[in-house]
Design a protein around this motif. Structure first.
Motif, PDB file in Angstrom:
ATOM      1  N   VAL A 268       0.839  -1.204   0.000  1.00 37.13           N
ATOM      2  CA  VAL A 268       0.000   0.000   0.000  1.00 37.13           C
ATOM      3  C   VAL A 268       0.872   1.252   0.000  1.00 37.13           C
ATOM      4  CG1 VAL A 268      -1.799   1.282   1.240  1.00 37.13           C
ATOM      5  CG2 VAL A 268      -1.894  -1.222   1.125  1.00 37.13           C
TER       6      VAL A 268
ATOM      7  N   ILE B 243       0.571   4.297  -2.710  1.00 37.44           N
ATOM      8  CA  ILE B 243       0.418   5.702  -2.330  1.00 37.44           C
ATOM      9  C   ILE B 243       1.460   6.557  -3.046  1.00 37.44           C
ATOM     10  CG2 ILE B 243       0.685   7.315  -0.409  1.00 37.44           C
ATOM     11  CD1 ILE B 243      -0.656   5.221   1.382  1.00 37.44           C
TER      12      ILE B 243
ATOM     13  N   ILE C 183      -4.599  11.490  -0.225  1.00 38.69           N
ATOM     14  CA  ILE C 183      -4.444  10.132   0.298  1.00 38.69           C
ATOM     15  C   ILE C 183      -5.375   9.972   1.500  1.00 38.69           C
ATOM     16  CG2 ILE C 183      -2.844   8.469   1.295  1.00 38.69           C
ATOM     17  CD1 ILE C 183      -2.448   9.184  -1.727  1.00 38.69           C
ATOM     18  N   GLN C 184      -6.270   8.998   1.419  1.00 37.55           N
ATOM     19  CA  GLN C 184      -7.306   8.828   2.435  1.00 37.55           C
ATOM     20  C   GLN C 184      -6.814   8.077   3.668  1.00 37.55           C
ATOM     21  OE1 GLN C 184     -10.551   9.953   2.543  1.00 37.55           O
ATOM     22  NE2 GLN C 184     -10.086  11.166   0.753  1.00 37.55           N
ATOM     23  N   VAL C 185      -6.040   7.012   3.453  1.00 37.65           N
ATOM     24  CA  VAL C 185      -5.557   6.234   4.595  1.00 37.65           C
ATOM     25  C   VAL C 185      -4.096   5.855   4.365  1.00 37.65           C
ATOM     26  CG1 VAL C 185      -7.831   5.267   5.121  1.00 37.65           C
ATOM     27  CG2 VAL C 185      -6.282   4.001   3.621  1.00 37.65           C
ATOM     28  N   ASN C 186      -3.383   5.713   5.445  1.00 39.25           N
ATOM     29  CA  ASN C 186      -2.005   5.253   5.381  1.00 39.25           C
ATOM     30  C   ASN C 186      -1.889   3.916   6.110  1.00 39.25           C
ATOM     31  OD1 ASN C 186      -0.207   7.445   4.130  1.00 39.25           O
ATOM     32  ND2 ASN C 186      -1.476   8.612   5.553  1.00 39.25           N
TER      33      ASN C 186
ATOM     34  N   ASN D  51      -1.856  -4.023  10.647  1.00 37.06           N
ATOM     35  CA  ASN D  51      -3.158  -3.408  10.373  1.00 37.06           C
ATOM     36  C   ASN D  51      -4.304  -4.134  11.067  1.00 37.06           C
ATOM     37  OD1 ASN D  51      -2.511  -1.222   8.254  1.00 37.06           O
ATOM     38  ND2 ASN D  51      -1.383  -3.020   7.549  1.00 37.06           N
TER      39      ASN D  51
ATOM     40  N   VAL E 253      -7.481  -0.503   6.371  1.00 36.25           N
ATOM     41  CA  VAL E 253      -6.714  -1.076   5.263  1.00 36.25           C
ATOM     42  C   VAL E 253      -7.025  -2.553   5.091  1.00 36.25           C
ATOM     43  CG1 VAL E 253      -4.367  -1.693   4.528  1.00 36.25           C
ATOM     44  CG2 VAL E 253      -4.850   0.621   5.334  1.00 36.25           C
TER      45      VAL E 253
ATOM     46  N   GLU F 108     -14.329   6.657   0.131  1.00 33.67           N
ATOM     47  CA  GLU F 108     -14.101   5.213   0.211  1.00 33.67           C
ATOM     48  C   GLU F 108     -13.364   4.697  -1.024  1.00 33.67           C
ATOM     49  OE1 GLU F 108     -17.575   2.863   2.250  1.00 33.67           O
ATOM     50  OE2 GLU F 108     -18.433   4.486   1.062  1.00 33.67           O
TER      51      GLU F 108
ATOM     52  N   TYR G 275      -9.616   5.367  -1.017  1.00 28.64           N
ATOM     53  CA  TYR G 275      -8.694   4.481  -0.302  1.00 28.64           C
ATOM     54  C   TYR G 275      -8.687   3.078  -0.893  1.00 28.64           C
ATOM     55  CZ  TYR G 275     -12.264   2.414   2.976  1.00 28.64           C
ATOM     56  OH  TYR G 275     -13.321   1.748   3.547  1.00 28.64           O
ATOM     57  N   TRP G 276      -9.786   2.643  -1.517  1.00 29.84           N
ATOM     58  CA  TRP G 276      -9.752   1.357  -2.222  1.00 29.84           C
ATOM     59  C   TRP G 276      -8.718   1.383  -3.345  1.00 29.84           C
ATOM     60  CZ3 TRP G 276     -12.032  -3.504  -2.078  1.00 29.84           C
ATOM     61  CH2 TRP G 276     -12.998  -3.730  -1.087  1.00 29.84           C
TER      62      TRP G 276
ATOM     63  N   GLU H 199      -5.925   2.523  -3.321  1.00 32.35           N
ATOM     64  CA  GLU H 199      -4.591   2.293  -2.772  1.00 32.35           C
ATOM     65  C   GLU H 199      -4.279   0.805  -2.584  1.00 32.35           C
ATOM     66  OE1 GLU H 199      -4.100   4.437   0.893  1.00 32.35           O
ATOM     67  OE2 GLU H 199      -5.234   6.171   0.185  1.00 32.35           O
TER      68      GLU H 199
END
Length: 533
Positions: free
Chosen positions: A256, A260, A272-275, A280, A329, A350, A353-354, A356
């Motif tokens: 991921v 990114i 960028i929505q999520v790291n 996880n 994630v 949503e 982040y998908w 990614e």
């Protein structure tokens, strides 16, 4: 009911990443599998069929039957659950938090988009079966995000101290929320129906998971919606190999992170929505849902005294998979591991982040689903629409930011021209000659010429703003009516669907509101829908 449509990217409410995805931007192709067209579902069906173990179907059906024990379900839902045992049956899924009384209006749009997609696929591929599914985010622990809903601009909130997974929370204390809600909606319209629905869901069920299942089933059970809870030991057992890949090999973190970086290279405007984290997964037990971190060769559950050696953690995972809860994630992978799923329907954030996650899925050998943007809608009354026309506007104009809308309208109706673009263009032509003169005589004067040009342009801008401000005062009544209308349709300067609760429209329209959505929302439309009633 009249229906108008506005392309998503013309509304100003969707990110560059999502607009590029809808435009099928060439550079984004490595980040998704297939674009969700009716034709492309044929290949997606074959890929998922070849890559989904038949034995998982029996586990899924058994888990769903157990989850639905004691719930009165429709023939359509029962039939859909049974058909999931068959290799010719696939799901289309949306997911959402356990927001109190559905939370924002778009919760309904998500589910209707999913139901309508399943119907369209059945029409196009009659030899297969398609099950619309709602994934309840029962393991989330962000209570402050789900403990309220808005009604007529007021926030109706469940005041409670909460820890751990929200789905496991007791519904104790929601009787006070019911009293507030009942007092707010009064006795008119469909108020009694809504009161009964809230009462049955939240005052007759002891956990938020059970309450939310009842509510979603009451609203959409007749359409065959199947509701799944991932907080399930049978389903978690299927996830165990993938949890090991995450915790002990950190595959998602590496893949991921690469994605990114790849998205950032395409455009600096992509948000960028999520790291990803190195691990996880959360440890989930009783009132605890805390992150697992690796420290000095041991695995620690933060904010607790719980520690595991690698061997002990593996043993815990094998014996108690239900205690391992995926984060944002890992949750999409969990969904695609346990479901014969073809497509995920979600909002812009949503899908961002998908996008990614594809390389992560590929590395673990899990079929990546198609991604479809959910339907969005603005519901406008006939009276409000008449106001729009009287103001000389189109509904699409109301999507502008308020200052831009006011400025546009003032310029449109003003009896003087408050657009100094021609003067600025003339000024640029004049300075073009001055630049040429400076080049031919003394280049050191170029800076002085530039400074003078900037100064004069600023002067024109200042004059333009002052004139516009004066016209706003002169046309104050028009501005007031314009802003009042936009504030009605875009409360808190946001999309209606993000601020209103479905009960606000249900009070007026009853079940006809849901019927209207089922008739008008087309998941393949790729446009923002305006519903006039």
């Amino acid at each position: 009911m009249d229906v108008d449509c506005i392309p998503f990217k013309e509304t100003g409410y969707f990110s560059k990443l999502i607009c590029d995805y809808l435009d099928r931007h060439e550079d984004l192709k490595p980040f998704f599998n297939r674009y969700p067209t009716l034709k492309n579902f044929a290949e997606q069906i074959q890929e998922k069929k070849a890559n989904f173990p038949h034995g998982y179907r029996a586990v899924l059906v058994n888990a769903l039957n157990k989850q639905y024990e004691g719930v009165a379900i429709s023939e359509g839902t029962a039939n859909h659950i049974a058909k999931l045992a068959d290799d010719t049956t696939f799901t289309v899924v949306t997911g959402h938090q356990l927001n109190l009384f559905t939370g924002p209006l778009y919760f309904l749009y998500k589910i209707v988009s999913t139901i309508n997609l399943a119907r369209k696929l059945k029409e196009h591929y009659p030899k297969y079966h398609f099950v619309p599914m709602y994934w309840m985010a029962t393991e989330d622990h962000d209570f402050d995000e789900i403990n309220y809903f808005k009604l007529r601009g007021k926030k109706i909130q469940w005041n409670k101290k909460a820890n751990g997974a929200v789905g496991r929370l007791s519904t104790e204390g929601l009787d006070q929320v019911f009293d507030t809600f009942a007092g707010e909606i009064g006795q008119f319209g469909k108020a009694e129906t809504l009161k009964k629905l809230f009462q049955q869901a939240y005052l007759e069920h002891d956990t938020l998971t059970k309450a939310t299942r009842f509510l979603a089933n009451a609203l959409f059970g007749e359409q065959g919606l199947v509701i799944v809870d991932g907080d399930d030991v049978q389903l978690k057992k299927l996830l165990v190999p993938y949890v090991k890949k995450d915790i002990f090999e950190q595959v998602p973190f590496a893949k991921v992170s690469e994605s990114i970086a790849g998205l950032a290279k395409i455009s600096s405007d992509y948000i960028i929505q999520v790291n990803p984290r190195e691990i996880n997964y959360f440890y989930l037990k009783d009132n605890v849902r805390e992150r697992i971190v690796e420290r000095n060769g041991k695995y620690h559950v933060i904010n607790t005294y719980i520690d595991f050696s690698p061997e002990a953690l593996k043993e815990e995972l094998e014996n108690h998979p239900e205690r391992f809860s995926p984060n944002v994630v890992a949750r999409p992978l969990y969904q695609e591991v346990i479901l014969p799923n073809l497509c995920y329907i979600g909002g812009g954030g949503e899908l961002a982040y998908w996008l990614e996650l594809k390389s992560y899925f590929d590395a673990l050998g899990v079929t990546y689903p198609m991604l479809m943007l959910r339907n969005s809608a603005l519901v406008i009354t006939e009276k409000q629409f008449q106001k729009v026309e009287k103001l000389g506007l189109k509904v699409s104009h109301l999507f502008l930011k308020q200052h831009s809308l006011i400025n546009k309208r003032i310029r449109d109706i003003s009896n003087i021209d408050i657009d100094f673009s021609p003067q600025k263009k003339l000024l640029e032509e004049q300075f073009k000659h001055l630049y040429e003169l400076a080049e031919q005589t003394d280049k050191s004067f170029l800076g002085a010429v530039k400074a003078q040009e900037v100064k004069q342009k600023k002067g024109l801008d200042a004059l333009e703003k002052r004139l516009l401000k004066a016209q706003k005062r002169k046309l104050k009544d028009h501005v007031v009516r314009l802003t009042e209308l936009q504030n009605e349709l875009f409360p808190n300067k946001s999309l209606q669907e993000r601020q209103w609760n479905f009960s606000e429209l249900y009070l007026e329209m009853g079940d006809n509101f849901i019927s209207l959505l089922l008739e008008t929302l087309d998941p393949f439309s790729e446009e923002f829908i305006v519903l006039k009633h």
